[in-house]
Design a protein around this motif. Structure first.
Motif, PDB file in Angstrom:
ATOM      1  N   VAL A  30       0.832  -1.208   0.000  1.00  0.00           N
ATOM      2  CA  VAL A  30       0.000   0.000   0.000  1.00  0.00           C
ATOM      3  C   VAL A  30       0.867   1.258   0.000  1.00  0.00           C
ATOM      4  O   VAL A  30       0.628   2.185  -0.789  1.00  0.00           O
ATOM      5  CB  VAL A  30      -0.973  -0.006   1.203  1.00  0.00           C
ATOM      6  N   LEU A  31       1.874   1.298   0.858  1.00  0.00           N
ATOM      7  CA  LEU A  31       2.729   2.484   0.900  1.00  0.00           C
ATOM      8  C   LEU A  31       3.529   2.645  -0.386  1.00  0.00           C
ATOM      9  O   LEU A  31       3.761   3.762  -0.844  1.00  0.00           O
ATOM     10  CB  LEU A  31       3.668   2.428   2.107  1.00  0.00           C
ATOM     11  N   GLY A  32       3.927   1.546  -0.992  1.00  0.00           N
ATOM     12  CA  GLY A  32       4.616   1.619  -2.272  1.00  0.00           C
ATOM     13  C   GLY A  32       3.722   2.188  -3.358  1.00  0.00           C
ATOM     14  O   GLY A  32       4.151   3.032  -4.154  1.00  0.00           O
ATOM     15  N   LEU A  33       2.469   1.761  -3.392  1.00  0.00           N
ATOM     16  CA  LEU A  33       1.531   2.286  -4.381  1.00  0.00           C
ATOM     17  C   LEU A  33       1.228   3.764  -4.148  1.00  0.00           C
ATOM     18  O   LEU A  33       1.146   4.539  -5.104  1.00  0.00           O
ATOM     19  CB  LEU A  33       0.235   1.471  -4.365  1.00  0.00           C
ATOM     20  N   VAL A  34       1.089   4.150  -2.893  1.00  0.00           N
ATOM     21  CA  VAL A  34       0.845   5.563  -2.580  1.00  0.00           C
ATOM     22  C   VAL A  34       2.036   6.403  -3.020  1.00  0.00           C
ATOM     23  O   VAL A  34       1.871   7.473  -3.620  1.00  0.00           O
ATOM     24  CB  VAL A  34       0.553   5.748  -1.075  1.00  0.00           C
ATOM     25  N   GLY A  35       3.224   5.926  -2.760  1.00  0.00           N
ATOM     26  CA  GLY A  35       4.419   6.637  -3.187  1.00  0.00           C
ATOM     27  C   GLY A  35       4.529   6.727  -4.693  1.00  0.00           C
ATOM     28  O   GLY A  35       4.927   7.759  -5.246  1.00  0.00           O
TER      29      GLY A  35
END
Length: 57
Positions: A30-35
């Motif tokens: 999730v954090l990778g996609l947000v980034g």
């Protein structure tokens, strides 16, 4: 360049925030996609204002 920087940053934050298990995997994803999305927005490839504004019918 910015999408890769954003993806890397989100991945590192996810790894720093959780160690092991499915929860850590989901958090990193999730954090990778947000980034990645934030990086695309900084490059101007995605218009976030257009995505989140309501359209009149």
């Amino acid at each position: 360049m910015w999408p890769i920087v954003g993806l890397s940053y989100g991945t590192v934050l996810g790894l720093a925030g959780a160690f092991g298990g499915f929860t850590a995997f989901a958090l990193v994803l999730v954090l990778g996609l947000v980034g990645f999305v934030a990086g695309r927005a900084m490059e101007g490839e995605i218009d976030l204002a257009e995505m989140f504004t309501r359209r009149s019918a």
